[in-house]
Design an enzyme around this catalytic site. Sequence first.
Site, short mmCIF file in Angstrom:
data_model
loop_
_atom_site.label_atom_id
_atom_site.label_comp_id
_atom_site.label_asym_id
_atom_site.label_seq_id
_atom_site.Cartn_x
_atom_site.Cartn_y
_atom_site.Cartn_z
N GLU A 1 0.84 -1.20 0.00
CA GLU A 1 0.00 0.00 0.00
C GLU A 1 0.87 1.25 0.00
O GLU A 1 1.95 1.28 0.60
CB GLU A 1 -0.93 0.00 1.21
CG GLU A 1 -1.98 -1.10 1.13
CD GLU A 1 -2.94 -1.13 2.31
OE1 GLU A 1 -4.05 -1.63 2.14
OE2 GLU A 1 -2.56 -0.65 3.41
N CYS B 1 1.63 -1.74 15.48
CA CYS B 1 1.56 -1.54 14.03
C CYS B 1 0.89 -2.72 13.34
O CYS B 1 1.28 -3.88 13.53
CB CYS B 1 2.97 -1.34 13.49
SG CYS B 1 3.04 -1.06 11.70
#
Length: 347
Positions: free
Chosen positions: A90, A117
């Site tokens: 991404e 994360c």
Amino acid sequence: MKDIRTLSLDQLNDYFLTLGEKPFRAKQVYDWLWSKNLHSIDEMTNLSKTLRERISEEYTINPVSVDQLQRSTDGTIKNGVKLHDGLLVESVLIPTETRTTACVSSQVGCSLNCEFCATARLKRMRNLEVAEIVDQVALIDSQSKMYFERPLSNIVFMGMGEPMMNYKNVVEAIRKITQPEGLGMSPRRITVSTSGIPKMIKMLADDDLRVKLALSLHSAIESKRNEIMPFSDKFPLTDIMDSLQYWYKKTDSVITFEYCVWKGINDGDEDIKALIRYCKQVPSKVNLIQYNPIGDGKYDKCNKKAEENYVQQLENAGITVMIRKSRGGDIDAACGQLANKTADAVN
């Protein structure tokens, strides 16, 4: 077939010599590939059709493509980028009134294990190639022109993966992005963000790319940082500071500390005092990053009072501090949220 973009200019020169072509052909092809970001050998119109066909017998071009595009209510654009082997990463376009910033990925997944994360929960499949990194930048530049009527102004290596663990390709991609015969962007508008690998920070300083450096810190208390970022027990804060001081000595470039404040984890006065002591050891500034939840409930953003306490004490200590507002949270495009989550695409 091999992607022709894996060849250096010297290798292109050698290749065309084997074909009995003049050396200037290599420069023509290099310009198509890296300055114009062309993705079709057949469209290299200053080459003869016969030569284009000959090249196509041995080489191909494997560009990235947008598998899914999502737009946030705040204008942020998240791209699900498909690579030639079907894997996905991404990248994000972050607009403000005065600039547009590309947040690019350097690895498919991540080999680190930062607790907060989402990307860290993905298995690291492989490093991105040089062309795949450059393609992300060229793609976002075209989106910036299309949606915001201005070219891309800044690049941050803060997407999926740890840039320092794909060092060779990240550095070569930066060179392609910044060189006049490439995309021609200023290196001072590029920031490489790392979780802290001292040996590689020193190497980046030695390579003199004139980029900026950001360190994902989150705690200046050793034991606490190791809980938040377990891999960091291999890289003590003293070793990291030594590399940061080396960086500043070599580059004269101030370091940015990226720092999330979480409720009940690092929101106390002892955490602030430790951060101040750490910052005082090297010319630096602090970006307080608003936390973006990833759905596990373990980490929760601090309250406003704790954030204000950080700002006040840092400023009183003479340390520059900024609060970086979260962008793209509604499409999982904000810091720490990139994890190839599927959602309905929006044009």
